[in-house]
Design a protein around this motif. Sequence first.
Motif, PDB file in Angstrom:
ATOM      1  N   THR A 104       1.371 -14.551   5.292  1.00 32.63           N
ATOM      2  CA  THR A 104       2.582 -14.789   4.421  1.00 32.63           C
ATOM      3  C   THR A 104       2.998 -14.064   2.666  1.00 32.63           C
ATOM      4  N   ALA A 105       1.834 -15.556   2.026  1.00 30.83           N
ATOM      5  CA  ALA A 105       1.939 -15.666   0.909  1.00 30.83           C
ATOM      6  C   ALA A 105       1.406 -13.966   0.042  1.00 30.83           C
ATOM      7  N   ILE A 106       0.776 -13.248   1.007  1.00 33.46           N
ATOM      8  CA  ILE A 106       0.743 -11.978   0.202  1.00 33.46           C
ATOM      9  C   ILE A 106       2.129 -11.049   0.956  1.00 33.46           C
ATOM     10  N   VAL A 107       2.277 -11.043   2.099  1.00 33.80           N
ATOM     11  CA  VAL A 107       3.334 -10.136   2.198  1.00 33.80           C
ATOM     12  C   VAL A 107       4.520 -11.092   2.560  1.00 33.80           C
ATOM     13  N   PRO A 108       5.783 -11.111   1.714  1.00 35.50           N
ATOM     14  CA  PRO A 108       6.705 -12.438   2.222  1.00 35.50           C
ATOM     15  C   PRO A 108       8.422 -11.905   3.184  1.00 35.50           C
ATOM     16  N   ASP A 109       7.725 -10.667   3.370  1.00 39.02           N
ATOM     17  CA  ASP A 109       8.908  -9.862   4.012  1.00 39.02           C
ATOM     18  C   ASP A 109       9.183  -9.041   5.049  1.00 39.02           C
ATOM     19  N   THR A 110       7.550  -8.849   5.126  1.00 38.89           N
ATOM     20  CA  THR A 110       8.044  -8.040   5.893  1.00 38.89           C
ATOM     21  C   THR A 110       7.275  -8.591   7.897  1.00 38.89           C
ATOM     22  N   PRO A 111       7.829  -8.106   9.094  1.00 36.35           N
ATOM     23  CA  PRO A 111       7.435  -9.422  10.014  1.00 36.35           C
ATOM     24  C   PRO A 111       5.882  -9.364  10.365  1.00 36.35           C
ATOM     25  N   LEU A 112       5.190  -9.982  10.876  1.00 37.39           N
ATOM     26  CA  LEU A 112       3.809 -10.420  10.906  1.00 37.39           C
ATOM     27  C   LEU A 112       3.242  -9.949  12.841  1.00 37.39           C
ATOM     28  N   TRP A 113       2.574  -9.547  13.239  1.00 37.05           N
ATOM     29  CA  TRP A 113       1.857  -9.297  13.985  1.00 37.05           C
ATOM     30  C   TRP A 113       0.340  -9.849  14.088  1.00 37.05           C
ATOM     31  N   ALA A 114       0.274 -10.955  15.333  1.00 37.77           N
ATOM     32  CA  ALA A 114      -1.424 -11.149  14.824  1.00 37.77           C
ATOM     33  C   ALA A 114      -1.864 -10.383  16.455  1.00 37.77           C
ATOM     34  N   MET A 115      -2.991  -9.758  15.958  1.00 39.48           N
ATOM     35  CA  MET A 115      -4.173  -9.487  17.437  1.00 39.48           C
ATOM     36  C   MET A 115      -4.544 -10.964  17.837  1.00 39.48           C
ATOM     37  N   MET A 116      -4.650 -11.462  19.271  1.00 36.10           N
ATOM     38  CA  MET A 116      -4.819 -11.986  20.152  1.00 36.10           C
ATOM     39  C   MET A 116      -6.253 -11.928  20.471  1.00 36.10           C
ATOM     40  N   GLU A 117      -7.583 -11.992  20.117  1.00 40.45           N
ATOM     41  CA  GLU A 117      -8.875 -11.635  20.564  1.00 40.45           C
ATOM     42  C   GLU A 117     -10.008 -12.752  20.313  1.00 40.45           C
ATOM     43  N   THR A 118      -9.571 -13.882  19.801  1.00 45.98           N
ATOM     44  CA  THR A 118     -10.974 -14.231  19.346  1.00 45.98           C
ATOM     45  C   THR A 118     -11.016 -16.016  20.625  1.00 45.98           C
ATOM     46  N   ALA A 119     -11.935 -16.573  21.288  1.00 42.13           N
ATOM     47  CA  ALA A 119     -11.798 -17.974  22.354  1.00 42.13           C
ATOM     48  C   ALA A 119     -10.572 -18.878  21.040  1.00 42.13           C
ATOM     49  N   LEU A 120     -11.088 -18.927  19.845  1.00 36.99           N
ATOM     50  CA  LEU A 120     -10.276 -20.068  19.192  1.00 36.99           C
ATOM     51  C   LEU A 120      -8.783 -19.802  19.468  1.00 36.99           C
ATOM     52  N   GLY A 121      -8.600 -18.356  18.931  1.00 37.23           N
ATOM     53  CA  GLY A 121      -6.924 -18.050  19.265  1.00 37.23           C
ATOM     54  C   GLY A 121      -6.139 -18.700  20.605  1.00 37.23           C
ATOM     55  N   MET A 122      -7.317 -18.085  21.426  1.00 35.12           N
ATOM     56  CA  MET A 122      -6.518 -18.696  22.984  1.00 35.12           C
ATOM     57  C   MET A 122      -5.994 -19.772  23.346  1.00 35.12           C
ATOM     58  N   LEU A 123      -6.874 -20.617  23.082  1.00 35.02           N
ATOM     59  CA  LEU A 123      -7.087 -21.966  22.531  1.00 35.02           C
ATOM     60  C   LEU A 123      -5.589 -22.251  21.763  1.00 35.02           C
ATOM     61  N   ASN A 124      -5.355 -21.939  20.458  1.00 35.36           N
ATOM     62  CA  ASN A 124      -4.499 -22.444  19.587  1.00 35.36           C
ATOM     63  C   ASN A 124      -3.020 -21.323  19.751  1.00 35.36           C
ATOM     64  N   ALA A 125      -3.253 -20.700  21.118  1.00 35.41           N
ATOM     65  CA  ALA A 125      -2.103 -19.408  21.011  1.00 35.41           C
ATOM     66  C   ALA A 125      -0.703 -19.999  21.060  1.00 35.41           C
ATOM     67  N   ALA A 126      -0.287 -21.518  21.640  1.00 31.95           N
ATOM     68  CA  ALA A 126       0.898 -21.344  21.418  1.00 31.95           C
ATOM     69  C   ALA A 126       0.957 -21.757  19.964  1.00 31.95           C
ATOM     70  N   ALA A 127       0.143 -22.803  19.257  1.00 37.17           N
ATOM     71  CA  ALA A 127       0.915 -22.843  18.189  1.00 37.17           C
ATOM     72  C   ALA A 127       0.926 -21.327  16.553  1.00 37.17           C
ATOM     73  N   ILE A 128       0.172 -20.633  17.020  1.00 36.25           N
ATOM     74  CA  ILE A 128       0.101 -18.703  17.004  1.00 36.25           C
ATOM     75  C   ILE A 128       1.731 -18.475  17.399  1.00 36.25           C
ATOM     76  N   ALA A 129       1.754 -18.721  18.361  1.00 31.75           N
ATOM     77  CA  ALA A 129       3.296 -18.036  19.152  1.00 31.75           C
ATOM     78  C   ALA A 129       4.179 -18.955  18.067  1.00 31.75           C
ATOM     79  N   ALA A 130       4.713 -20.014  17.511  1.00 28.77           N
ATOM     80  CA  ALA A 130       5.436 -20.769  17.326  1.00 28.77           C
ATOM     81  C   ALA A 130       5.816 -20.375  15.641  1.00 28.77           C
ATOM     82  N   HIS A 131       4.808 -19.416  14.699  1.00 27.39           N
ATOM     83  CA  HIS A 131       4.345 -18.971  13.588  1.00 27.39           C
ATOM     84  C   HIS A 131       5.672 -18.867  13.321  1.00 27.39           C
ATOM     85  N   PRO A 132       6.793 -19.480  12.184  1.00 27.77           N
ATOM     86  CA  PRO A 132       7.928 -18.661  11.877  1.00 27.77           C
ATOM     87  C   PRO A 132       7.780 -17.359  11.871  1.00 27.77           C
ATOM     88  N   ARG A 133       7.043 -16.907  10.930  1.00 23.96           N
ATOM     89  CA  ARG A 133       6.903 -15.103  10.392  1.00 23.96           C
ATOM     90  C   ARG A 133       6.597 -14.190  11.481  1.00 23.96           C
TER      91      ARG A 133
END
Length: 279
Positions: A104-133
């Motif tokens: 976000t610090a480098i890409v302030p305006d374009t929407p972001l998408w996230a690759m969900m592909e790590t075990a930790l990412g699965m466990l943090n999926a709700a917090a990642i999905a809640a990211h405002p960007r």
Amino acid sequence: MSRPYRSVLYIPAANQRAMEKARTLAADAIIFDLEDAVAPAEKPGARDLLKAALAQDYGGRARIVRINGFDTEWGRDDAAAFATGADAVLVPKVSRPEDLDAVTAIVPDTPLWAMMETALGMLNAAAIAAHPRLQGMVMGTNDLAKELGSRNRPDRLAMQAGLGLCLLAARAHGRVIVDGVFNAFKDAEGLRAECEQGRDMGFDGKTLIHPAQLDIANAAFAPSEAEVDLSRRQIEAYEAAIAEGKAVAVVDGRIVENLHVETARRTLAKAQAIAALAG
Ligand SMILES: CC(C)(COP(=O)(O)OP(=O)(O)OC[C@H]1O[C@@H](n2cnc3c(N)ncnc32)[C@H](O)[C@@H]1OP(=O)(O)O)[C@@H](O)C(=O)NCCC(=O)NCCSC(=O)C[C@H](O)C(=O)O
Ligand SMILES: [Mg+2]
């Protein structure tokens, strides 16, 4: 969903011919890949080729750029190069929401998408999905299988927990979510079965690696004629029931309540969005 994401085709950004070809392919969205599909020596050149490609007309296809991770020598330069000019920037191996903050610090305006592909990412999926960007999530089932040490089976048993967690997270926060790739790109029946599984789970579409996979994904994730017809009849029957002071209608032997009507309206809207993209 304002636009369909039935078929989301990866194209290596080093492959100029494939990027040109994609301008006429029946993909709802394209992921221009700077990460795993591009060899290290080709990364800077691929960035230049992609810049030139994005200046071309891709019609209604969403143009998503997958950058390299910020733990590599290319990630920050990729983000800076595509801070504008694409419809979204896809961040690989997102394990926590802070991974998106860094982009976000480098890409302030374009929407972001996230690759969900790590075990930790699965466990943090709700917090990642809640990211405002965040606009969308992409399942990275190859990397996830690698981390889990799991074996590939037609029923994707080992993937089910991660797929389900990410779907729940995406839906809870109103994000788009597309399923992982089917590697055996010459196996049409295997792909069809996996598309139908993903569709029945609730995914918006599937990521693909070869143009031959497009028609199968487009068909699987579009409402069928029977579903469109049923949706219309459900809405009509429910409106007639309401006019008679009732809250429940019956169509084809099944109850129709307000929640079913919401689903029916969503089905019609999706069919319309697909027709608009084609026309
Ligand atoms: C898989 C491929 C390497 C196969 O390439 P090739 O042998 O050249 O295929 P064909 O000869 O059958 O190609 C026929 C024509 O189609 C064009 N083509 C091929 N692939 C694409 C594409 N993806 N997009 C657009 N056009 C494509 C060819 O150029 C031929 O055109 P023409 O010359 O005019 O006849 C190849 O398909 C490929 O590289 N696919 C993409 C691979 C990729 O992007 N991988 C990374 C994403 S997957 C991933 O990382 C998953 C995730 O992160 C996870 O962890 O799961
Ligand atoms: Mg991956």
